[in-house]
Design an enzyme around this catalytic site. Sequence first.
Site, PDB file in Angstrom:
ATOM      1  CG  ASN A 126      -3.748  -2.143   6.714  1.00 17.12           C
ATOM      2  OD1 ASN A 126      -3.572  -1.828   5.551  1.00 17.12           O
ATOM      3  ND2 ASN A 126      -4.826  -2.791   7.128  1.00 17.12           N
ATOM      4  CE1 TYR A 165      -9.359  -3.149   0.098  1.00 20.41           C
ATOM      5  CE2 TYR A 165      -8.315  -1.187  -0.789  1.00 20.41           C
ATOM      6  CZ  TYR A 165      -8.235  -2.366  -0.084  1.00 20.41           C
ATOM      7  OH  TYR A 165      -7.034  -2.766   0.468  1.00 20.41           O
ATOM      8  CD  GLU A 195      -8.850  -8.993  -4.017  1.00 22.94           C
ATOM      9  OE1 GLU A 195      -9.685  -8.689  -3.146  1.00 22.94           O
ATOM     10  OE2 GLU A 195      -7.682  -9.335  -3.734  1.00 22.94           O
ATOM     11  CG  HIS A 212      -5.295  -6.130  -0.624  1.00 23.62           C
ATOM     12  ND1 HIS A 212      -6.526  -6.217  -0.028  1.00 23.62           N
ATOM     13  CD2 HIS A 212      -5.330  -6.963  -1.699  1.00 23.62           C
ATOM     14  CE1 HIS A 212      -7.281  -7.054  -0.726  1.00 23.62           C
ATOM     15  NE2 HIS A 212      -6.578  -7.526  -1.740  1.00 23.62           N
ATOM     16  CE  LYS A 264      -4.024  -2.242   2.145  1.00 30.32           C
ATOM     17  NZ  LYS A 264      -5.052  -2.193   3.206  1.00 30.32           N
TER      18      LYS A 264
HETATM   19  P1  RTP Z   1      -7.150  -5.813   2.950  1.00 31.24           P
HETATM   20  O1  RTP Z   1      -8.496  -6.087   2.304  1.00 31.24           O
HETATM   21  O2  RTP Z   1      -6.586  -4.466   2.558  1.00 31.24           O
HETATM   22  O3  RTP Z   1      -6.179  -6.930   2.713  1.00 31.24           O
HETATM   23  O4  RTP Z   1      -7.336  -5.748   4.540  1.00 31.24           O
HETATM   24  P2  RTP Z   1      -8.190  -6.694   5.480  1.00 31.24           P
HETATM   25  O5  RTP Z   1      -8.827  -7.784   4.667  1.00 31.24           O
HETATM   26  O6  RTP Z   1      -7.318  -7.093   6.600  1.00 31.24           O
HETATM   27  O7  RTP Z   1      -9.282  -5.700   6.031  1.00 31.24           O
HETATM   28  P3  RTP Z   1     -10.704  -5.280   5.399  1.00 31.24           P
HETATM   29  O8  RTP Z   1     -11.718  -5.474   6.454  1.00 31.24           O
HETATM   30  O9  RTP Z   1     -10.907  -5.963   4.079  1.00 31.24           O
HETATM   31  O10 RTP Z   1     -10.528  -3.725   5.187  1.00 31.24           O
HETATM   32  C1  RTP Z   1      -9.897  -3.211   4.022  1.00 31.24           C
HETATM   33  C2  RTP Z   1      -8.972  -2.087   4.396  1.00 31.24           C
HETATM   34  O11 RTP Z   1      -9.749  -0.961   4.826  1.00 31.24           O
HETATM   35  C3  RTP Z   1      -9.006  -0.248   5.809  1.00 31.24           C
HETATM   36  N1  RTP Z   1      -9.777  -0.233   7.048  1.00 31.24           N
HETATM   37  N2  RTP Z   1      -9.901   0.826   7.778  1.00 31.24           N
HETATM   38  N3  RTP Z   1     -10.626   2.671   9.798  1.00 31.24           N
HETATM   39  C4  RTP Z   1     -11.056   1.405   9.889  1.00 31.24           C
HETATM   40  O12 RTP Z   1     -11.721   0.993  10.806  1.00 31.24           O
HETATM   41  C5  RTP Z   1     -10.672   0.491   8.823  1.00 31.24           C
HETATM   42  N4  RTP Z   1     -11.043  -0.768   8.736  1.00 31.24           N
HETATM   43  C6  RTP Z   1     -10.476  -1.228   7.598  1.00 31.24           C
HETATM   44  C7  RTP Z   1      -7.686  -0.971   6.000  1.00 31.24           C
HETATM   45  O13 RTP Z   1      -6.717  -0.396   5.119  1.00 31.24           O
HETATM   46  C8  RTP Z   1      -8.037  -2.361   5.574  1.00 31.24           C
HETATM   47  O14 RTP Z   1      -6.890  -3.094   5.238  1.00 31.24           O
HETATM   48 MG    MG Z   2      -9.949  -7.411   2.917  1.00 27.52          MG
END
Ligand code: RTP
Ligand code: MG
Length: 141
Positions: free
Chosen positions: A114, A51, A128, A117, A11
Amino acid sequence: MTIERTLSIVKPDAVARNLVGKIYDRFETNGLRVVAARMKHLSRAEAEGFYAVHRGKPFFDSLVEFMTSGPVMIQVLEGENAILKNRELMGATDPQKAAAGTLRADFASSIEANAVHGSDSPENAAIEIAWFFPQSEVYSR
Ligand code: RTP
Ligand code: MG
């Protein structure tokens, strides 16, 4: 033994902090192979589309803003159980909750910025990967 492919993104925060090589090293050390890669500054439409599952969530606008804040490094990783393995290497979404030694524990600065991804299922990995790479640009072993 299941050889899988998964979509990984370094990212904008991690690209800005010059961490691409260190993150690739984790993949390679742990049996994942880079079989496609490109650097790209995502447009708003591309980030929103990528997203789309998060559209309507409170963090969506901020997430799109963040993902378009600078270039990202996008890669397809291939290896045994690549989807789960990459998620394990990444650690929990919130770096405060990520296990020691994971990419997010070591390199992420917040729940949003973070570092990485990774696809979360075989279905999403296929979607994707196709979003960013034509089949002819994935150099599977
Ligand atoms: P990713 O899709 O990026 O691999 O991350 P992930 O599965 O661990 O998390 P996801 O729930 O899919 O959320 C996608 C991305 O959105 C941002 N996020 N911000 N501010 C918040 O509460 C929050 N929650 C999620 C993060 O960049 C997350 O990786
Ligand atoms: Mg995710």
